[in-house]
Design a protein around this motif. Structure first.
Motif, PDB file in Angstrom:
ATOM      1  N   PRO A 234       0.827  -1.210   0.000  1.00 63.65           N
ATOM      2  CA  PRO A 234       0.000   0.000   0.000  1.00 63.65           C
ATOM      3  C   PRO A 234       0.859   1.255   0.000  1.00 63.65           C
ATOM      4  O   PRO A 234       2.023   1.237   0.418  1.00 63.65           O
ATOM      5  CB  PRO A 234      -0.813  -0.122   1.296  1.00 63.65           C
ATOM      6  CG  PRO A 234       0.026  -0.979   2.186  1.00 63.65           C
ATOM      7  CD  PRO A 234       0.724  -1.949   1.273  1.00 63.65           C
ATOM      8  N   SER A 235       0.287   2.357  -0.469  1.00 61.97           N
ATOM      9  CA  SER A 235       1.039   3.607  -0.555  1.00 61.97           C
ATOM     10  C   SER A 235       1.499   4.094   0.811  1.00 61.97           C
ATOM     11  O   SER A 235       2.541   4.741   0.933  1.00 61.97           O
ATOM     12  CB  SER A 235       0.181   4.688  -1.228  1.00 61.97           C
ATOM     13  OG  SER A 235      -1.029   4.890  -0.513  1.00 61.97           O
ATOM     14  N   VAL A 236       0.728   3.776   1.861  1.00 58.63           N
ATOM     15  CA  VAL A 236       1.107   4.229   3.193  1.00 58.63           C
ATOM     16  C   VAL A 236       2.388   3.556   3.667  1.00 58.63           C
ATOM     17  O   VAL A 236       3.086   4.086   4.535  1.00 58.63           O
ATOM     18  CB  VAL A 236      -0.048   3.960   4.193  1.00 58.63           C
ATOM     19  CG1 VAL A 236      -0.210   2.470   4.454  1.00 58.63           C
ATOM     20  CG2 VAL A 236       0.168   4.696   5.498  1.00 58.63           C
ATOM     21  N   ALA A 237       2.754   2.412   3.084  1.00 55.68           N
ATOM     22  CA  ALA A 237       3.946   1.691   3.527  1.00 55.68           C
ATOM     23  C   ALA A 237       5.212   2.510   3.305  1.00 55.68           C
ATOM     24  O   ALA A 237       6.085   2.569   4.180  1.00 55.68           O
ATOM     25  CB  ALA A 237       4.053   0.354   2.797  1.00 55.68           C
ATOM     26  N   GLY A 238       5.331   3.148   2.142  1.00 47.32           N
ATOM     27  CA  GLY A 238       6.518   3.945   1.865  1.00 47.32           C
ATOM     28  C   GLY A 238       6.639   5.138   2.787  1.00 47.32           C
ATOM     29  O   GLY A 238       7.728   5.469   3.270  1.00 47.32           O
ATOM     30  N   THR A 239       5.508   5.796   3.054  1.00 48.03           N
ATOM     31  CA  THR A 239       5.536   6.952   3.945  1.00 48.03           C
ATOM     32  C   THR A 239       5.862   6.545   5.366  1.00 48.03           C
ATOM     33  O   THR A 239       6.648   7.205   6.058  1.00 48.03           O
ATOM     34  CB  THR A 239       4.180   7.678   3.904  1.00 48.03           C
ATOM     35  OG1 THR A 239       3.849   7.978   2.551  1.00 48.03           O
ATOM     36  CG2 THR A 239       4.236   8.969   4.702  1.00 48.03           C
ATOM     37  N   LEU A 240       5.254   5.451   5.820  1.00 52.45           N
ATOM     38  CA  LEU A 240       5.529   4.973   7.173  1.00 52.45           C
ATOM     39  C   LEU A 240       6.983   4.530   7.303  1.00 52.45           C
ATOM     40  O   LEU A 240       7.629   4.774   8.334  1.00 52.45           O
ATOM     41  CB  LEU A 240       4.586   3.809   7.502  1.00 52.45           C
ATOM     42  CG  LEU A 240       4.590   3.306   8.939  1.00 52.45           C
ATOM     43  CD1 LEU A 240       4.200   4.409   9.907  1.00 52.45           C
ATOM     44  CD2 LEU A 240       3.641   2.125   9.091  1.00 52.45           C
ATOM     45  N   ALA A 241       7.506   3.904   6.265  1.00 43.40           N
ATOM     46  CA  ALA A 241       8.906   3.492   6.284  1.00 43.40           C
ATOM     47  C   ALA A 241       9.827   4.709   6.377  1.00 43.40           C
ATOM     48  O   ALA A 241      10.825   4.693   7.111  1.00 43.40           O
ATOM     49  CB  ALA A 241       9.229   2.684   5.028  1.00 43.40           C
TER      50      ALA A 241
END
Length: 744
Positions: A234-241
């Motif tokens: 999901p797109s949120v994965a990159g931001t959370l990472a």
């Protein structure tokens, strides 16, 4: 204490540090090659994302599987929302423009079909001012990137020339705004740089943790992006990472640089200082990072694929950050040598005299507060009094008073969490002006709020139906259309084999409205003879997601707390300390939940986050936050308890040990926490409401953990427990235990 005399873990890390110090250029070359490979591959191949939520075993997944088996799943589809301020979209003067839009969008690569605006199909509002064009694509949602979204939108230019406003919606809106503003990262980096500069007092020393963190972050985030080609990310994965990678990367480097500079000030040669820093503070970093990974691994019992993906992607970033701290950073320190203290911004003061206490790796007073020139990392109690020394003395002298104060503060922060209700965020919760919010608002105004959350009602027929006139088919249509809360339904679609029938029901309420969730459950209990009814679609899937998260949350908490307690016991060999540490971490997480509820669900100050009003707390967010925050909170617990236990081993006096431990680690923990809080809080500037929740929740939890919990509650309770802190089953004569690793 020399590295060679330490535990096997210390010796292994010491050997690694010594290797990096002797061959710094080789180590840097390997890291550079890795970074160029990963970043270059991500730039060339792209970083696909997939926000489609799959939930095996759920009713929504059964509906989806039925449609996929019959070939009527529909594939990937986006929208172009059209609107005019006056007249109608189907006015003769605008028909040619709409026809051109349909033709030109159909010519865009990856577009397999276009369904134009039509009153008969229900895609034209009653007043004729709003409509939408459905764009069918031959790629998966994860392959819809900004370039494709822009190409589709540009192909709709004839509509703009005719006075029609065009806004991408659905997957096209998400792709169009992907990878937007980096303001959040820049704010976090700027403040982190300022804190490091003030802490170390020199430009070179302050730059080293930033360089290390950014280098490892680039590698990790690129790896997460490339993983999107293999699995749904999901797109949120990159931001959370990015959020977590920046925070832990800078913090871990901060602890090692602090130890290294103090050893240099004591006259230790640079290569040996590197080895001893990696053996000492590096072991604490490895243990702290391992705890974060273990906590994130607890998400595996949730049975929710999106949480499992967020767990391993975030864990990957932490692993890379730890690897960079014990390899890349030592190589940089070795190359710099004494030049790490170059470009100072204040005069150097004489180093304080050595204290009689024992530092965290056995060296006299290692890492006990402020450095030789007043920087973080040395001698809080080394011959002079600091603010943390005075606070430590106050807490240990009157522990009941400070414990009660901490409990009252934490209770006030956590109280709103009693009203925490899980829901789902939709495009209508995004900040005003974004493409997703604009398309959502225009469709809701033209068709009603339910148009943004259609429900797919799927039924299995046994025996198969011969035609749409079958009583079971007409009965299903009548039952769904007559259900309270349904605004309208589309004509039924009967599969070629007659075994599956589907229709779309539009609710009267918005996707995030609790009434819509209630409607989903009502439709699933529809009593239609001879028909097994399932309800699918994005809205129904998120309803099932909330239900599963609520059911599995106790299991995740039990696994994460249990594993972390075992790790702490293995580190300190003190069961009371291990259990108490786990409880303290729960307290700081409760405070984060309370603030999230008050701000986002109740709307207290929600405007300051950039949102226009209260929004529901995303259903999977509390579970993800729990695992992540439990692991991050353990970092500071380890650093504090390590210092306390070392002092206890040296003095045998619990109150003295608690006082010296808090005084010795207070400033370095506060500086590290300030960096992490700033990095996390900066992500509140993102447009995505879920990212705002992650940023605020993590910032609050770390701030509370580093101040109220570690500064007040932990030392107060340890002072009250006395020697019971260090009780070991079957070991009446032993008062200490071996450390997992030193604090910094």
């Amino acid at each position: 204490m020399r590295v060679d005399d330490a535990s096997p873990v210390h010796r292994m890390l010491g050997a690694l540090g010594r290797f990096c110090a002797r061959r710094p250029r080789t180590v840097l070359a390997v890291w550079l090659l890795l970074a160029v490979t990963l970043v270059g591959a991500a730039a060339v191949l792209g970083r696909p994302v997939d926000n489609d939520v799959a939930l095996p075993g759920s009713d929504a997944q059964q509906a989806r599987d039925l449609l996929d088996r019959t070939g009527s799943g529909g594939g990937t589809g986006g929208q172009l929302v059209l609107r005019v301020d006056d007249g109608r979209l189907d006015d003769p003067a605008r028909r040619d423009a709409l026809a051109r839009v349909t033709r030109e969008v159909a010519d865009v690569r990856h577009v397999t079909g276009v369904d134009g605006v039509s009153a008969a199909a229900g895609t034209l509002s009653p007043d004729g001012r709003t409509g939408w064009v459905t764009v069918r694509l031959d790629v998966s949602p994860r392959q819809v990137d900004r370039a494709l979204a822009r190409a589709v939108t540009d192909a709709a230019a004839p509509a703009g020339a005719a006075g029609i406003e065009v806004t991408p919606g659905g997957v096209l809106a998400s792709a169009a705004e992907r990878g937007g503003s980096r303001d959040s990262e820049l704010v976090g980096l700027a403040v982190a740089a300022l804190v490091l500069l003030l802490a170390f007092g020199g430009l070179v020393a302050a730059a080293v943790p930033l360089v290390t963190a950014l280098f490892t972050l680039a590698c990790a985030v690129s790896a997460v992006g490339l993983a999107g080609h293999l699995v749904a990310v999901p797109s949120v994965a990159g931001t959370l990472a990015t959020m977590v990678g920046l925070g832990v990367g800078i913090d871990y480097a901060l602890f090692l640089v602090t130890r290294h500079r103090r050893l240099l000030a004591e006259g230790v040669p640079p290569a040996e200082a590197v080895a001893r820093s990696v053996a000492g503070s590096g072991s604490a970093v490895v243990f702290a990072g391992g705890t974060v990974v273990v906590a994130l691994g607890g998400l595996a019992v949730a049975g929710v694929p999106i949480l499992g993906t967020l767990g391993w992607t975030t864990g990957l970033v932490v692993v890379v950050a730890v690897a960079g701290a014990v390899t890349l950073l030592p190589a940089l320190l070795a190359l710099l040598g004494h030049r790490i203290d170059r470009l100072r911004i204040r005069r150097r003061r004489p180093a304080p005299p050595p204290a009689t206490g024992t530092g965290t790796d056995g060296d006299p007073d290692a890492d006990s507060g402020a450095g030789p020139d007043g920087d973080i990392g040395a001698g809080a109690g080394a011959g002079r009094t600091t603010g943390w020394t005075r606070q430590a003395d106050r807490v240990t002298r009157r522990p009941w008073r400070w414990a009660l104060l901490a409990v009252l503060l934490l209770g006030a922060l956590a109280a709103p969490a009693l009203d925490l209700r899980l829901g789902q965020v939709d495009a209508g919760d995004e900040p005003v002006g974004t493409a997703g919010r604009t398309s959502y608002d225009r469709l809701a105004a033209g068709f009603g709020p339910g148009v943004n959350g259609p429900l797919t009602v799927v039924a299995e027929l046994t025996p198969p139906a011969g035609s749409g006139a079958d009583p079971r088919v007409t009965g299903l249509t009548a039952r769904v259309a007559g259900t309270a809360g349904v605004a309208r339904v589309t004509p039924v679609r009967l599969a070629d084999d007659g075994r599956t029938v589907a229709l779309t029901a539009y609710p009267r309420t918005a996707p995030s409205d609790p009434a819509t969730a209630a409607l989903v459950r009502t439709l699933r209990t529809a009593d239609v003879p001879g028909v097994a009814v399932h309800v699918g679609g994005a809205t129904a899937t998120r309803v099932d997601l909330a239900d599963r998260v609520g059911a599995r949350m106790p299991w995740v908490i039990a696994v994460v707390v249990g594993l972390s307690t075992v790790l702490l016991y293995a580190a300190f060999r003190a069961p009371v300390v291990a259990v108490k540490a786990a409880v303290m971490n729960l307290v700081s997480i409760g405070a984060a939940y309370g603030v999230l509820t008050a701000v986002f669900a109740w709307g207290w100050g929600v405007g300051l986050t950039g949102l226009s009003g209260p929004v529901p707390v995303e259903s999977y967010l509390p579970m993800m936050l729990f695992a992540l925050l439990f692991g991050l909170s353990m970092d500071y617990e380890v650093f504090l308890l390590t210092a306390v236990q070392e002092s206890w081993r040296a003095t045998g006096d619990n109150r003295v040990a608690v006082r010296e431990g808090l005084a010795g680690t207070g400033r370095v923990i506060t500086s590290a926490a300030l960096i992490m809080v700033t990095v996390f809080a900066g992500f509140v500037l993102q447009d995505d409401p879920v990212i705002k929740m992650f940023g605020l929740g993590m910032a609050v939890a770390v701030a509370v953990d580093a101040t109220v919990v570690r500064g007040l509650l932990v030392p107060a309770t340890m002072a009250l427990l006395g020697r019971a802190n260090w009780w070991r089953p079957g070991r009446r004569s032993r008062v200490g235990a071996r450390l997992a690793g030193p604090s910094s």
